[in-house]
Structure formats: C-alpha cells, structure tokens
Design a protein around this motif. Structure first.
Motif, mmCIF file in Angstrom:
data_model
loop_
_atom_site.group_PDB
_atom_site.id
_atom_site.type_symbol
_atom_site.label_atom_id
_atom_site.label_comp_id
_atom_site.label_asym_id
_atom_site.label_seq_id
_atom_site.Cartn_x
_atom_site.Cartn_y
_atom_site.Cartn_z
ATOM 1 N N SER A 37 0.843 -1.213 0.000
ATOM 2 C CA SER A 37 0.000 0.000 0.000
ATOM 3 C C SER A 37 0.875 1.260 0.000
ATOM 4 C CB SER A 37 -0.908 -0.002 1.233
ATOM 5 O OG SER A 37 -1.593 1.226 1.299
ATOM 6 N N SER A 38 0.530 2.197 -0.903
ATOM 7 C CA SER A 38 1.298 3.449 -1.031
ATOM 8 C C SER A 38 0.661 4.582 -0.234
ATOM 9 C CB SER A 38 1.322 3.865 -2.500
ATOM 10 O OG SER A 38 -0.019 4.110 -2.932
ATOM 11 N N MET A 48 -11.995 3.242 6.578
ATOM 12 C CA MET A 48 -10.847 2.386 6.887
ATOM 13 C C MET A 48 -10.217 1.917 5.577
ATOM 14 S SD MET A 48 -11.496 2.696 10.009
ATOM 15 C CE MET A 48 -10.342 1.643 10.848
ATOM 16 N N LYS A 70 -16.987 -9.482 5.043
ATOM 17 C CA LYS A 70 -16.228 -8.515 5.867
ATOM 18 C C LYS A 70 -17.141 -7.399 6.356
ATOM 19 C CE LYS A 70 -11.778 -9.379 3.756
ATOM 20 N NZ LYS A 70 -10.790 -9.011 2.761
ATOM 21 N N ASN A 88 -12.248 -3.407 -4.091
ATOM 22 C CA ASN A 88 -11.348 -3.304 -5.256
ATOM 23 C C ASN A 88 -10.658 -4.653 -5.423
ATOM 24 O OD1 ASN A 88 -8.966 -0.909 -3.713
ATOM 25 N ND2 ASN A 88 -9.889 -2.731 -2.880
HETATM 26 O O1 PMT Z 1 -2.591 2.652 -0.653
HETATM 27 P P1 PMT Z 1 -2.765 2.380 -2.145
HETATM 28 O O2 PMT Z 1 -1.497 1.931 -2.783
HETATM 29 O O3 PMT Z 1 -3.424 3.534 -2.852
HETATM 30 O O4 PMT Z 1 -3.770 1.126 -2.274
HETATM 31 C C1 PMT Z 1 -5.097 1.234 -1.864
HETATM 32 C C2 PMT Z 1 -5.564 -0.046 -1.176
HETATM 33 C C3 PMT Z 1 -5.493 -1.204 -2.136
HETATM 34 C C4 PMT Z 1 -4.714 -0.333 0.062
HETATM 35 C C5 PMT Z 1 -7.061 0.230 -0.733
HETATM 36 O O5 PMT Z 1 -7.827 0.514 -1.864
HETATM 37 C C6 PMT Z 1 -7.655 -0.965 0.000
HETATM 38 O O6 PMT Z 1 -8.223 -1.851 -0.589
HETATM 39 N N1 PMT Z 1 -7.489 -0.992 1.363
HETATM 40 C C7 PMT Z 1 -7.871 -2.123 2.231
HETATM 41 C C8 PMT Z 1 -6.929 -3.243 1.991
HETATM 42 C C9 PMT Z 1 -7.121 -4.407 2.934
HETATM 43 O O7 PMT Z 1 -6.214 -4.733 3.608
HETATM 44 O O8 PMT Z 1 -8.316 -4.912 2.985
HETATM 45 P P2 PMT Z 1 -8.699 -6.183 3.955
HETATM 46 O O9 PMT Z 1 -9.643 -6.950 3.145
HETATM 47 O O10 PMT Z 1 -7.516 -6.891 4.476
HETATM 48 O O11 PMT Z 1 -9.402 -5.485 5.197
HETATM 49 C C10 PMT Z 1 -10.796 -5.197 5.221
HETATM 50 C C11 PMT Z 1 -11.039 -3.918 6.002
HETATM 51 O O12 PMT Z 1 -10.690 -4.095 7.384
HETATM 52 C C12 PMT Z 1 -10.260 -2.732 5.538
HETATM 53 O O13 PMT Z 1 -11.108 -1.607 5.661
HETATM 54 C C13 PMT Z 1 -9.084 -2.655 6.502
HETATM 55 O O14 PMT Z 1 -8.629 -1.321 6.660
HETATM 56 C C14 PMT Z 1 -9.702 -3.166 7.782
HETATM 57 N N2 PMT Z 1 -8.780 -3.864 8.669
HETATM 58 C C15 PMT Z 1 -8.177 -5.021 8.292
HETATM 59 C C16 PMT Z 1 -7.365 -5.707 9.173
HETATM 60 C C17 PMT Z 1 -7.175 -5.164 10.463
HETATM 61 N N3 PMT Z 1 -6.392 -5.792 11.344
HETATM 62 N N4 PMT Z 1 -7.778 -4.031 10.816
HETATM 63 C C18 PMT Z 1 -8.569 -3.375 9.945
HETATM 64 O O15 PMT Z 1 -9.118 -2.307 10.273
#
Ligand code: PMT
Length: 398
Positions: free
Chosen positions: A210-211, A272, A337, A349
């Motif tokens: 992630s950037s 988030m 989720k 995405n």
């Molecule tokens: O930063 P960029 O390079 O622009 O890329 C953007 C991105 C791809 C990071 C962004 O668009 C994105 O998809 N972010 C969430 C990525 C992710 O890790 O998703 P997840 O499916 O693992 O998590 C689901 C949700 O729970 C997310 O809202 C995440 O922030 C949250 N989460 C997950 C794990 C954790 N321990 N705590 C959380 O709050």
C-alpha cells in the motif's frame, strides 16, 4: 455556478487563446467573471476580446493609465468565490510559489481568500523541470489546486505533458468543487491509510504494497468538502495538503488501533482504507537476526481488527466504511467482511483489474451497502474515486 464570482488570471502562454472559451463557458453557467491579465498575457490575447465576453474591463495594471483609477488587489481578492489561473506559465507559477508580487495577478493571488485553481501550460521539458515541479509542490502544500496539464502536441510541435487542460474540463473541476465543498462542514472524519509495518528485528518488518494514495485522496476530498479530518497514516511517502487534515503517523497495526479507538468516539464517520497487517511477529528481536543455514520459523500472532473494534463501538449516528482488497470470490468476501465488522458500506477493489488496488494512480471500485444496494464505478484516477466514495458517505451524514 450561478452567481459565483470568478477571477480568471491569464498569463503569457500561447494557450491564452483558450481563455476566451473558458470565459464563455463560465458565463454560460451563470458565473460572473473578472479577468486579470499579466503584461505578457496581453501579447497573446487582447483585453478587448475578454472584456467583450465578460462585460467588464480587463484589469492588468495597478492603475488605469488614462484616469489613474487604482485597482485594489485586496478588494478583488476578497470579492471572488474562486480564482482560476489558466494558462499559468512556469514564470507565474514560480512567482506565486515564492511570493514575487510584481504584477496585479500575483498581488491578487496573495490577497485571495477563495480557493485557487492553477492550470499550467508550457513546453514538456519546462513542465518536467525539477524547479517547476518543486514550485507546483509548494503551491499544492499551500492548499492550491493544480489542474494537471494534458499530454499531446505542444506549440513547439514536440509531444508531451504540458498542454493546458481543455476549458470544459476546467469548468467541470470548478463546478464539482463549488457544488460539493461544504456538504461535510462541521463533520469529523477519521481516515486510515497506507500499510502497517510489523517489526521482526531492527532491520526487517512484515509489510505490504500500500502506497497510501487511495487513503490520502480520501482525506483530501473530505477536507475539501469542509470536514475536519484525522488521517491515521502508516509509513508512506505521501504528503498532505489541506489545512483541515490532522495527520497522525503510525507504524504498526497496534499503534493504528490505539489512535483509531481514541479518535472514533468523537467522529461522525471513519473510512478504513489502510491495508493493515493481519499478523505480527510474536517476538521482536532487539538484535539483527543472523543468517544461518537452518530453516527459520517466524511465529506470528493476529493483530487486532481495527475496523471490527470500531464496528463494535459504533453509535447509531456514526458511519463506518471499510475497504476490501480481493483476489478471488470478491463480492462474497467483501460482503462477509462488511457484516463481520458491522460496516455501513464497503469499497471493493480487486487485484484482477489491472490499474486497480495498490500503488497505481487509478482504481476501480464497487460500493456494497449494508442495505443490499451495489454501486459499480469505472476505472478512474484515485482522486475521482475518492470523490465518488465521499459522495456516498455524505448521503449517510445528511
Ligand atoms: O494505498 P494504495 O497503494 O493507494 O492502495 C489502496 C488499497 C489497495 C490499500 C485500498 O484501496 C484498500 O483496498 N485498502 C484495504 C486493503 C485491505 O487490507 O483490505 P482487507 O480486506 O484486508 O481489510 C478489510 C477492512 O478491514 C479494511 O477496511 C481494513 O482497513 C480493515 N482492517 C483489516 C485488518 C485489520 N487488522 N484491521 C482493519 O481495520
């Protein structure tokens, strides 16, 4: 745009002819336009053309030569709802960035309280030059909006980035900005962005790609619409621009968790967007772990789920939005989720879409709402994706 007062600053570029179209487009939308032109700008387009279109005398000097009337740049700066500088030459950009107030346009810019939009126009090498880019970064850091030039054939007949954005597009940017800028006024919004790093030893960590681009674009968009934003950022090289963003830098999921839990109770919403590491090493080694010929086993323990923790504490008048980055069974995983973390909506995405997800400047998302509605969007720059997401959020906050 009806009734909005716009100062249009024109500088000495061949693209100045496009300013006539721009004036016409603003006026057609019902705006009132005052042109301020630099001496070099007058070499490219005549004030007579512009005053005929605006119905107002064009201002170029501090005094009108024939009757000695003084034009107050201070009054002008306060009059405007927006100031647009199109075309903006490298020279004007440099003067704006460094406060060199040697003409009416720059003094008006320095006095303006309204949002300022800058549409650069110049040859490709001038635009790419580190000085120009540094000046644009400075202007961004002061909260100005840069309307990026397009790529194509330039006046020099060279091909590259430097063509002033088309007038219709500039009008669109202004229209969207003016229409949306206050819908989040008085709201506090927490945004998480970037990766988290989970330390293994003093030189190694577990992280991800992630950037922070998506999360930072969301924070800027919320701030531009009037919100007070708390941006909890993992380790990224992105910069924040807007004054209403309070940025808190963290490194690990645990640190992000602590800040998010202390900020959310006083917030109206949280988005988030961070890619939080789900696991962290069970033990941190104070010393650099030495290489050996044996296999190395790293024992991991689960990190706290920040979104799920906020979902548990969420009050009826609060909104919680999450992201799901998937590689397969996208909708199924995202819906699960959303439910598990008690989110109001989730932004899906997929890494199957080229140009979406980590690191790139674009994204392709579908918003899945807890009431079952699904809103798909095309592939777009992350700034525009952020605008789409914040528009959906804004409806919950009304
Ligand atoms: O930063 P960029 O390079 O622009 O890329 C953007 C991105 C791809 C990071 C962004 O668009 C994105 O998809 N972010 C969430 C990525 C992710 O890790 O998703 P997840 O499916 O693992 O998590 C689901 C949700 O729970 C997310 O809202 C995440 O922030 C949250 N989460 C997950 C794990 C954790 N321990 N705590 C959380 O709050």
């Amino acid at each position: 745009m009806k009734g909005k007062k716009i100062i249009l600053g024109i500088t000495g570029s061949i693209a100045a002819y496009k300013a006539a179209y721009l004036v016409r487009a603003f006026i057609k939308k019902g705006a009132e336009v005052q042109v301020v032109i630099t001496p070099a700008g007058k070499e490219f387009i005549t004030p007579v053309t512009l005053s005929a279109l605006t119905g107002k005398p064009v201002i170029s000097e501090f005094f009108t030569a024939n009757d000695g009337t003084w034009h107050s740049h201070v009054d002008l700066g306060l009059w405007a709802d927006a100031m647009v500088i199109a075309p903006a030459t490298a020279s004007t950009i440099g003067k704006m960035a460094n406060g060199i107030a040697d003409n009416m346009l720059i003094t008006t810019y320095l006095s303006a309280k309204a949002p300022v939009f800058i549409a650069p126009a110049m040859d490709l090498d001038m635009f790419a030059h580190p000085t120009t880019q540094h000046n644009l970064d400075l202007l961004r850091s002061y909260g100005n909006h840069i309307i990026e030039p397009g790529v194509g054939e330039l006046a020099s007949h060279l091909e590259g980035k430097g063509r002033m954005e088309e007038p219709d597009k500039i009008v669109e940017v202004l229209e969207r900005f003016l229409a949306s800028r206050c819908d989040l006024a008085g709201k506090k919004i927490v945004v998480t962005a970037g990766p988290t790093y989970e330390k293994i030893d003093p030189v190694r960590f577990i992280g991800n790609y992630s950037s922070g681009k998506m999360g930072f674009a969301l924070a800027e968009e919320c701030a531009e619409r009037g919100a007070d934003v708390v941006l909890i950022a993992g380790p990224v090289s992105q910069k924040t621009v807007h004054r209403s963003i309070r940025r808190i830098d963290v490194e690990s999921a645990r640190e992000m968790y602590d800040v998010a839990l202390s900020e959310y109770p006083t917030a109206d919403a949280a988005i988030m967007c961070a890619a939080v590491a789900d696991y962290a090493p069970e033990h941190y080694s104070d010393m650099k772990i030495k290489r050996s010929s044996d296999d190395m086993i790293l024992r991991l323990r689960p990190n706290p789920d920040i979104a799920a923790a906020l979902g548990k504490m969420k009050r009826d008048n609060q909104v919680l939005a999450g992201f799901a980055l998937e590689t397969d069974h996208e909708e199924e995983h995202a819906l699960s989720k959303m439910k598990r973390k008690n989110l109001d909506f989730i932004v899906l995405n997929s890494l199957k879409d080229e140009g979406a997800g980590f690191r790139c400047d674009t994204n392709k998302v579908t918003i899945l709402k807890s009431d079952g509605e699904q809103i798909p969007f095309d592939m777009k720059p992350k700034k525009e994706v952020a605008a789409d997401i914040v528009s959906v959020l804004g409806k919950y906050l009304k």
